[in-house]
Write an enzyme that holds these catalytic residues in place. Structure first.
Site, PDB file in Angstrom:
ATOM      1  N   ASP A 152      47.241  43.284  41.199  1.00  0.00           N
ATOM      2  CA  ASP A 152      48.341  44.017  41.824  1.00  0.00           C
ATOM      3  C   ASP A 152      49.632  43.227  41.617  1.00  0.00           C
ATOM      4  O   ASP A 152      49.710  42.054  41.979  1.00  0.00           O
ATOM      5  CB  ASP A 152      48.065  44.184  43.319  1.00  0.00           C
ATOM      6  CG  ASP A 152      49.001  45.183  43.990  1.00  0.00           C
ATOM      7  OD1 ASP A 152      50.178  45.273  43.573  1.00  0.00           O
ATOM      8  OD2 ASP A 152      48.569  45.862  44.942  1.00  0.00           O
ATOM      9  N   GLU A 203      35.719  35.936  38.053  1.00  0.00           N
ATOM     10  CA  GLU A 203      36.780  36.941  37.941  1.00  0.00           C
ATOM     11  C   GLU A 203      37.206  37.353  39.338  1.00  0.00           C
ATOM     12  O   GLU A 203      36.386  37.831  40.129  1.00  0.00           O
ATOM     13  CB  GLU A 203      36.311  38.170  37.161  1.00  0.00           C
ATOM     14  CG  GLU A 203      37.440  39.199  37.002  1.00  0.00           C
ATOM     15  CD  GLU A 203      36.986  40.523  36.390  1.00  0.00           C
ATOM     16  OE1 GLU A 203      37.850  41.270  35.913  1.00  0.00           O
ATOM     17  OE2 GLU A 203      35.766  40.805  36.410  1.00  0.00           O
TER      18      GLU A 203
END
Length: 214
Positions: free
Chosen positions: A118, A44
């Site tokens: 983001d 991840e």
């Protein structure tokens, strides 16, 4: 993610080498040796406070997980969850997810997760998006043949950009969810962001895609 600086965080990470890997020099190409037993390796990128990676490790004990988080003060919160769970199949790296090819050998990783990255909404910042072609090229290299990327976001613009980026890079789109929490998808592990956004009624977008054989 704005988190109060924890000056002691780096020291605490160093105190738990069984969970937080700080010396990466000898592990490239040898990550299976870092775990108690061999298994598929899932990474991840941007693990945040660790809720997703710990939940996945609990749910899938035969898979080895690595969570990568750049912010030390955030990574230490993920470490607390890992320590509490005492999971042998999850490790934490406090490092830059943009340097994956420095830490993983070609074909060493089975799957990559990108959760609520983001969005970098301004066009001039497109190269910073974790689904930009530059990042996709790195993922392709470190993943096994037909290795997959699983991506979740609440940001519609980033989702649409990512679908286009995957397609233009030649990836195969396996499945798409336009509202994950209103679907029959089973086994979803939520991130902290996911819980926050979904509680406000925002749809969660998800896509699974893979690279063709090399």
């Amino acid at each position: 993610m704005r988190v109060r600086h924890k000056p002691w965080a780096a020291e605490k990470l160093a105190e738990y080498p069984e969970y937080a890997i700080t010396d990466l020099i000898d592990l490239k190409g040898k990550w299976q040796s870092a775990f108690k037993k061999k298994g598929p390796l899932h990474v991840e990128v941007g693990s945040g406070k660790g809720q997703f990676i710990v939940g996945m490790a609990k749910q899938n004990p035969d898979i080895n997980y690595i969570g990568i988080e750049l912010q030390t003060s955030v990574a230490v919160m993920a470490l607390d969850k890992i320590i509490e769970a005492e999971l042998p199949n999850v490790k934490l790296l406090n490092t830059d997810g943009g340097l994956l090819s420095d830490y993983f050998e070609d074909g060493e990783v089975d799957r990559i997760y990108l959760n609520f990255s983001d969005p970098w909404p301004k066009n001039r910042h497109a190269k910073r998006r974790l689904t930009h072609e530059n990042f996709l090229d790195t993922y392709r290299k470190i993943l096994i043949p037909k290795g997959s990327v699983h991506f979740k976001t609440d940001n519609q613009g980033l989702f649409e950009y990512s679908l286009a980026s995957f397609s233009q890079f030649g990836m195969v789109i396996d499945q798409v969810w336009l509202n994950l929490h209103d679907s029959d998808f089973e086994g979803n592990i939520q991130t902290e962001y996911e819980e926050k956004f979904s509680s406000k009624g925002q749809p969660i977008y998800r896509v699974e895609a893979h690279f063709p054989s090399k």
